[in-house]
Scaffold this motif. Structure first.
Motif, PDB file in Angstrom:
ATOM      1  N   LYS A 173      75.652  30.612  65.081  1.00  0.00           N
ATOM      2  CA  LYS A 173      77.036  31.102  65.042  1.00  0.00           C
ATOM      3  C   LYS A 173      77.263  32.260  66.014  1.00  0.00           C
ATOM      4  N   ASP A 187      70.291  33.789  67.052  1.00  0.00           N
ATOM      5  CA  ASP A 187      70.751  33.591  65.678  1.00  0.00           C
ATOM      6  C   ASP A 187      70.310  32.201  65.225  1.00  0.00           C
ATOM      7  N   PRO A 188      69.544  32.096  64.129  1.00  0.00           N
ATOM      8  CA  PRO A 188      69.065  30.776  63.699  1.00  0.00           C
ATOM      9  C   PRO A 188      70.193  29.825  63.300  1.00  0.00           C
ATOM     10  N   THR A 189      71.332  30.361  62.875  1.00  0.00           N
ATOM     11  CA  THR A 189      72.456  29.492  62.487  1.00  0.00           C
ATOM     12  C   THR A 189      73.242  29.022  63.703  1.00  0.00           C
TER      13      THR A 189
END
Length: 175
Positions: free
Chosen positions: A118, A114-116
């Motif tokens: 989270k 996940d690039p974020t």
């Protein structure tokens, strides 16, 4: 030549000191043999299991003080005193959910991170839950319940680290 086996002196008022490796190994063998004889039905002959436990503590301390690696019999002695559960697991989930937990980790590892940051991967919670739904032991486990279980797993540090560890090199995040 057979290795000798002896029982160490145990006195609560006096601490016996021994640093010779061959003597410590002989004490480990003697304690293990005596414990096995008692558990097989023989009499303790003045050296009951409580004394064996105290002697085992002394023995491990003596190995440490002497800087000597314990004999294999010392490990067997501790194992027989403790009687550990061989089926014990270190996974942070119930035994009935272990297969589903490991499958969820493998499923998420096949997806990009996940690039974020989270979530462990870009895979949707619904997709992960759908993948493991059949592995969850509850016969009436619903999709919503599976999603809630996956949400809990995703918050575990162990889960996130294992997803990252099992991810193929092409999908790993560069630090």
């Amino acid at each position: 030549m057979t290795a000798s086996a002896q029982l160490p002196l145990v006195d609560p008022e006096f601490r016996f000191v021994e640093h010779r490796p061959e003597k410590l190994h002989a004490y480990a063998r003697g304690l293990l043999q005596h414990l096995r004889r008692i558990r097989a039905g023989s009499k303790a002959e003045g050296y009951p299991i409580a004394t064996i436990k105290a002697a085992a503590v002394w023995l491990i301390e003596s190995y440490a003080e002497a800087g000597v690696a314990p004999a294999p019999e010392a490990a067997l002695l501790i194992g027989e005193i403790m009687r550990p559960n061989r089926d014990a697991s270190t996974l942070p989930v119930r035994r009935s959910s272990e297969a589903a937990y490991l499958a969820a980790i493998e499923f998420e590892a096949r997806h990009r991170p996940d690039p974020t940051g989270k979530e462990p991967s870009v895979a949707k919670r619904y997709a992960v839950a759908k993948y493991v739904l059949g592995l969850l032991k509850g016969k009436n486990t619903s999709q919503k319940t599976a999603e809630a279980i996956v949400r809990g797993w995703r918050s575990l540090r162990h889960y996130r680290q294992n997803v990252a560890l099992q991810r193929p090199a092409a999908h790993r995040v560069k630090i």
